[in-house]
Design a protein around this motif. Structure first.
Motif, PDB file in Angstrom:
ATOM      1  N   MET B   1       0.848  -1.205   0.000  1.00 50.97           N
ATOM      2  CA  MET B   1       0.000   0.000   0.000  1.00 50.97           C
ATOM      3  C   MET B   1       0.878   1.247   0.000  1.00 50.97           C
ATOM      4  N   SER B   2       0.353   2.294  -0.507  1.00 48.40           N
ATOM      5  CA  SER B   2       1.132   3.533  -0.625  1.00 48.40           C
ATOM      6  C   SER B   2       1.615   4.022   0.740  1.00 48.40           C
ATOM      7  N   VAL B   3       2.784   4.635   0.719  1.00 53.24           N
ATOM      8  CA  VAL B   3       3.390   5.111   1.966  1.00 53.24           C
ATOM      9  C   VAL B   3       2.495   6.153   2.628  1.00 53.24           C
ATOM     10  N   MET B   4       2.026   7.122   1.839  1.00 48.27           N
ATOM     11  CA  MET B   4       1.234   8.215   2.421  1.00 48.27           C
ATOM     12  C   MET B   4      -0.086   7.721   3.003  1.00 48.27           C
ATOM     13  N   LYS B   5      -0.664   6.713   2.339  1.00 50.06           N
ATOM     14  CA  LYS B   5      -1.928   6.155   2.846  1.00 50.06           C
ATOM     15  C   LYS B   5      -1.685   5.434   4.170  1.00 50.06           C
ATOM     16  N   ARG B   6      -0.590   4.669   4.195  1.00 45.24           N
ATOM     17  CA  ARG B   6      -0.292   3.917   5.414  1.00 45.24           C
ATOM     18  C   ARG B   6      -0.037   4.838   6.597  1.00 45.24           C
ATOM     19  N   VAL B   7       0.705   5.908   6.349  1.00 46.07           N
ATOM     20  CA  VAL B   7       0.988   6.840   7.444  1.00 46.07           C
ATOM     21  C   VAL B   7      -0.313   7.461   7.943  1.00 46.07           C
ATOM     22  N   SER B   8      -1.192   7.805   7.007  1.00 52.42           N
ATOM     23  CA  SER B   8      -2.444   8.440   7.438  1.00 52.42           C
ATOM     24  C   SER B   8      -3.310   7.452   8.231  1.00 52.42           C
ATOM     25  N   ILE B  10      -2.160   5.101  10.156  1.00 56.16           N
ATOM     26  CA  ILE B  10      -1.563   4.989  11.489  1.00 56.16           C
ATOM     27  C   ILE B  10      -2.039   6.136  12.380  1.00 56.16           C
ATOM     28  N   PHE B  11      -2.092   7.329  11.788  1.00 60.33           N
ATOM     29  CA  PHE B  11      -2.585   8.488  12.545  1.00 60.33           C
ATOM     30  C   PHE B  11      -4.071   8.325  12.898  1.00 60.33           C
TER      31      PHE B  11
END
Lengths: 92, 271
Positions: B1-8, B10-11
């Motif tokens: 999965m995309s990095v930016m999606k994964r970080v969001s 997690i938040f």
């Protein structure tokens, strides 16, 4: 959609840019998976500069979660891996 | 999965934990607001820490620069006195200080950038906390617990993300500041212990000691030369005066003797 660059704040980006950002994000992901520091740096700076160009900063009184969050521009590959593996380091 | 999606995600998971904490979502608002105020305090403390660290590095930079100026002055003094070896020594030390100075300058710029980032992050959080407080009061006054649910979700998620972001920035800045404080402390300790004295020149400044010694030696030479001069001037006039006196005393005597003899024939001639 709303995109956040960690350490810089949120940006409102036109949905039309989704494809472009996804493509850059895919490069970033590939670099992280491959452990390629050089590719990681260039993918990060490409994403950061595109979001800064395409987006407009979200007004300070808007409380909305972001659809996408990009690690801060200076984050190392290790920082990003750490963030993706646990997220335990996120305070608040 | 995309990095930016994964970080969001997690938040978001983090925000959801806060939302699930209380049965009555309105309590979530109060809890979140409390956390926001704590986070604001933490960010402000973070800004102050970074500023303190930056000022400390600035002081060290100033003292290294003063030291360099001193060494340059010594080099000039040594050159003026024809001591190229001492001048070289002073300039070598000056350039070794430059390495430390460059390192400190890099630290200084980095701390300055952190300070600016944290300051603006603190301002962003401040306005969002303010916005959250307004929404919180409206929601509590207007809606029942059930109605408030959906409205609270977005506000809490939004502010929770902001707090996570700012919190990470503070954490990073504090880690970095701690490292720099440790390095700055090491330099301070070295300076205090005297281990850097040979480099920085105080108080056991051998270049200065050599220059002082040369300066002193120069004075001694000058005084010797002056004294020699006085001595030779004192003797020489006496010799000159002695011969002059002899000549002067002899001449009138010699001149006086022929005068009467010259007078006598005139007088004799006249009588």
């Amino acid at each position: 959609m709303i995109v956040r660059i960690l350490g810089e704040g949120q940006f409102k980006v036109d949905d039309a840019a989704t494809g472009e950002l996804n493509a850059l994000d895919a490069k970033l992901e590939a670099a992280v998976n491959a452990g390629d520091e050089k590719a990681f740096r260039s993918a990060m700076s490409a994403l950061v500069s595109r979001i800064r160009v395409l987006g407009t900063p979200l007004p300070a009184d808007v409380l909305e979660p972001s659809a996408l969050i990009l690690p801060d521009a200076e984050a190392t590959m290790d920082n990003v891996r750490e963030m993706l593996s646990g997220g335990g380091l996120i305070p608040g | 999965m995309s990095v930016m999606k994964r970080v969001s995600l997690i938040f978001k998971a983090k925000a959801n934990k806060a939302l699930d904490r209380y049965e009555d979502p309105r309590e979530t608002l109060d809890y979140s607001y409390q956390r926001q105020l704590e986070m604001l305090t933490q960010v402000r403390r973070g800004v102050a820490d970074v500023a303190t660290s930056r000022k400390r590095v600035e002081l060290q930079m100033n003292s290294l620069q003063q030291q360099q100026a001193k060494l340059e002055g010594q080099a000039k003094q040594a050159l003026g006195a024809g001591r190229d070896d001492l001048a070289r020594d002073a300039l070598t030390r000056k350039s070794s200080l430059q390495t430390q100075l460059t390192d400190l300058q890099t630290q200084y710029q980095s701390l300055q950038a952190d300070e600016e980032k944290l300051t603006s992050a603190s301002q962003r959080l401040q306005s969002r906390v303010e916005a959250f407080r307004t929404q919180k009061e409206t929601i509590k006054a207007t809606y029942t617990a059930a109605e408030a649910q959906s409205r609270i979700g977005e506000a809490v998620s939004g502010i929770s993300e902001e707090m996570g972001d700012v919190g990470m920035a503070v954490q990073r800045a504090q880690d970095k500041t701690a490292q720099m404080q440790a390095r700055a402390g090491a330099i301070d300790e070295l300076m205090a212990s005297g281990a850097l004295d040979d480099v920085t020149g105080t108080p056991h400044d051998d270049i200065q000691a050599e220059l002082d010694r040369m300066g002193g030696g120069h004075d001694v030479d000058l005084e010797l030369a002056r004294m020699k001069g006085e001595l030779s001037q004192g003797e020489a006039p006496r010799e000159i005066e002695g011969s002059a006196d002899g000549g002067a005393a002899g001449q009138p005597a010699q001149a006086a003797r022929p005068a009467p003899s010259a007078d006598q024939p005139q007088a004799g001639d006249g009588s």
